[in-house]
Design an enzyme around this catalytic site. Sequence first.
Site, PDB file in Angstrom:
ATOM      1  N   LYS A 110       1.349 -10.069  38.143  1.00  0.00           N
ATOM      2  CA  LYS A 110       0.688 -11.376  38.064  1.00  0.00           C
ATOM      3  C   LYS A 110       1.703 -12.517  38.168  1.00  0.00           C
ATOM      4  O   LYS A 110       1.448 -13.512  38.845  1.00  0.00           O
ATOM      5  CB  LYS A 110      -0.109 -11.494  36.766  1.00  0.00           C
ATOM      6  CG  LYS A 110      -1.397 -10.672  36.804  1.00  0.00           C
ATOM      7  CD  LYS A 110      -2.165 -10.765  35.515  1.00  0.00           C
ATOM      8  CE  LYS A 110      -3.455  -9.966  35.605  1.00  0.00           C
ATOM      9  NZ  LYS A 110      -4.114  -9.812  34.315  1.00  0.00           N
ATOM     10  N   LYS A 189      -8.167  -3.156  51.782  1.00  0.00           N
ATOM     11  CA  LYS A 189      -8.926  -3.080  50.532  1.00  0.00           C
ATOM     12  C   LYS A 189      -9.758  -4.359  50.344  1.00  0.00           C
ATOM     13  O   LYS A 189      -9.226  -5.461  50.464  1.00  0.00           O
ATOM     14  CB  LYS A 189      -7.961  -2.930  49.355  1.00  0.00           C
ATOM     15  CG  LYS A 189      -8.653  -2.911  48.008  1.00  0.00           C
ATOM     16  CD  LYS A 189      -7.669  -2.977  46.853  1.00  0.00           C
ATOM     17  CE  LYS A 189      -8.387  -2.865  45.542  1.00  0.00           C
ATOM     18  NZ  LYS A 189      -8.473  -3.922  44.654  1.00  0.00           N
ATOM     19  N   LYS A 192     -11.452 -10.202  46.576  1.00  0.00           N
ATOM     20  CA  LYS A 192     -11.768 -11.623  46.787  1.00  0.00           C
ATOM     21  C   LYS A 192     -10.514 -12.405  47.165  1.00  0.00           C
ATOM     22  O   LYS A 192     -10.589 -13.414  47.842  1.00  0.00           O
ATOM     23  CB  LYS A 192     -12.497 -12.245  45.603  1.00  0.00           C
ATOM     24  CG  LYS A 192     -11.744 -12.235  44.306  1.00  0.00           C
ATOM     25  CD  LYS A 192     -12.669 -12.749  43.212  1.00  0.00           C
ATOM     26  CE  LYS A 192     -12.223 -12.252  41.862  1.00  0.00           C
ATOM     27  NZ  LYS A 192     -12.025 -10.795  41.737  1.00  0.00           N
TER      28      LYS A 192
HETATM   29  P1  ADP Z   1     -10.684  -8.249  43.290  1.00  0.00           P
HETATM   30  O1  ADP Z   1      -9.659  -7.392  44.000  1.00  0.00           O
HETATM   31  O2  ADP Z   1     -11.725  -8.731  44.232  1.00  0.00           O
HETATM   32  O3  ADP Z   1     -10.047  -9.369  42.489  1.00  0.00           O
HETATM   33  P2  ADP Z   1     -11.050  -7.056  40.737  1.00  0.00           P
HETATM   34  O4  ADP Z   1      -9.606  -6.742  40.623  1.00  0.00           O
HETATM   35  O5  ADP Z   1     -11.610  -8.172  39.907  1.00  0.00           O
HETATM   36  O6  ADP Z   1     -11.426  -7.314  42.271  1.00  0.00           O
HETATM   37  O7  ADP Z   1     -11.852  -5.717  40.452  1.00  0.00           O
HETATM   38  C1  ADP Z   1     -12.826  -5.533  39.468  1.00  0.00           C
HETATM   39  C2  ADP Z   1     -13.258  -4.088  39.483  1.00  0.00           C
HETATM   40  O8  ADP Z   1     -13.773  -3.700  40.777  1.00  0.00           O
HETATM   41  C3  ADP Z   1     -12.107  -3.111  39.196  1.00  0.00           C
HETATM   42  O9  ADP Z   1     -12.593  -2.090  38.338  1.00  0.00           O
HETATM   43  C4  ADP Z   1     -11.753  -2.525  40.538  1.00  0.00           C
HETATM   44  O10 ADP Z   1     -11.288  -1.208  40.431  1.00  0.00           O
HETATM   45  C5  ADP Z   1     -13.055  -2.600  41.317  1.00  0.00           C
HETATM   46  N1  ADP Z   1     -12.760  -2.871  42.734  1.00  0.00           N
HETATM   47  C6  ADP Z   1     -12.386  -4.070  43.254  1.00  0.00           C
HETATM   48  N2  ADP Z   1     -12.177  -3.982  44.592  1.00  0.00           N
HETATM   49  C7  ADP Z   1     -12.411  -2.697  44.932  1.00  0.00           C
HETATM   50  C8  ADP Z   1     -12.353  -1.967  46.160  1.00  0.00           C
HETATM   51  N3  ADP Z   1     -12.047  -2.565  47.320  1.00  0.00           N
HETATM   52  N4  ADP Z   1     -12.650  -0.660  46.135  1.00  0.00           N
HETATM   53  C9  ADP Z   1     -12.981  -0.035  44.975  1.00  0.00           C
HETATM   54  N5  ADP Z   1     -13.050  -0.659  43.784  1.00  0.00           N
HETATM   55  C10 ADP Z   1     -12.771  -1.974  43.740  1.00  0.00           C
END
Ligand code: ADP
Length: 319
Positions: A110, A189, A192
């Site tokens: 982070k 992947k 957001k």
């Molecule tokens: P982002 O990458 O959009 O910020 P987060 O880190 O907030 O998403 O992820 C929240 C939850 O969703 C986590 O448990 C994460 O493992 C799951 N998740 C997010 N993106 C994916 C993805 N592309 N494939 C599988 N699981 C995901």
Amino acid sequence: MRVLTGIQASGKLHLGNYFGAMKPMVELQENHELFTFIANYHSLTTSKDADTLRQYTIDAAVDYLSVGIDPDKTTFWIQSHVPEVLELYWILSKFTPMGLLERAHSYKDKVAKGIPASHALFSYPVLMAADILLLDTEQVPVGKDQIQHVEMTRDIAIKFNNEYGELFILPEHLVQEEVATIPGIDGQKMSKSYNNAIDLFMDEKSLQKRCNKIVSSSTPLGEPLEYEGDNIYALASLFLNDEEKLELQARYRSGKEGYGHFKKYLKELIWEELGEAREKREYYLSHMDEVHDILAQGAKKASTIASAKMEKVKAAIGL
Ligand code: ADP
Ligand code: TRP
């Protein structure tokens, strides 16, 4: 088996969140005692302003209820509504060696991404340990990036238990191995932060527009298409059983349809999958009192367990 997990509310949810986190959680509640909360104290570490944090928190609550968190089965609340967790957080800090926190990957990642290195960001894992230990959690479903935090929770609990008696259950992480990484519209992947996400709740036209942006190869219409490695196929197959996947593969190979057709098909699949969730969401959005009621009841239930636990902890350490 008591299972607990926290949800970081950080904006609109996408298909990656849906398949990677929301669906597995909704399935867990069928045969586990599930405790789930919106981790707004954690979100504060990266929050820019009050209104956004407030909005993200309630939006996440509505979205999770809409995709199937069932308040009759699951205890669901907002983290800051059970403030005992902060009391435990301080106490656990005393059992947290600096070296343990200094080794945390998530903190380093982070900071490398430009988030200011505050004390809250540094001690984030201690608050997560408090979430987990406060409610006698046995299992913690998390993404791979969070495993280290659950291990740190165990280390902290062991240190406490060794010095003051066996008060805390040692939790285990539960990682859904079968959930693959969901690709975004560019094949990376879905996230957001990569601007490649397909959001869960869009109107039908915008959803089609988003699907149309999925990157595919430039095979001309009339030629057989390769489904392996194709992003549209990868996303569509999330919704299909084995037989349906074979049918889609045959359509790719037939050469009669182009990517445009498959983008329409994918939109239909997403739209249909989320039909019930959309209806529920409409309902909750026009009955926000009910949402607040559900969260208040969840907080009350979690508080009862939390305050009993805190009494024991405080007695054990001499407070
Ligand atoms: P982002 O990458 O959009 O910020 P987060 O880190 O907030 O998403 O992820 C929240 C939850 O969703 C986590 O448990 C994460 O493992 C799951 N998740 C997010 N993106 C994916 C993805 N592309 N494939 C599988 N699981 C995901
Ligand atoms: N740190 C978790 C995440 O970023 C969210 C979280 C906070 C959590 N407290 C928790 C997860 C307790 C599991 C258990 O996804």
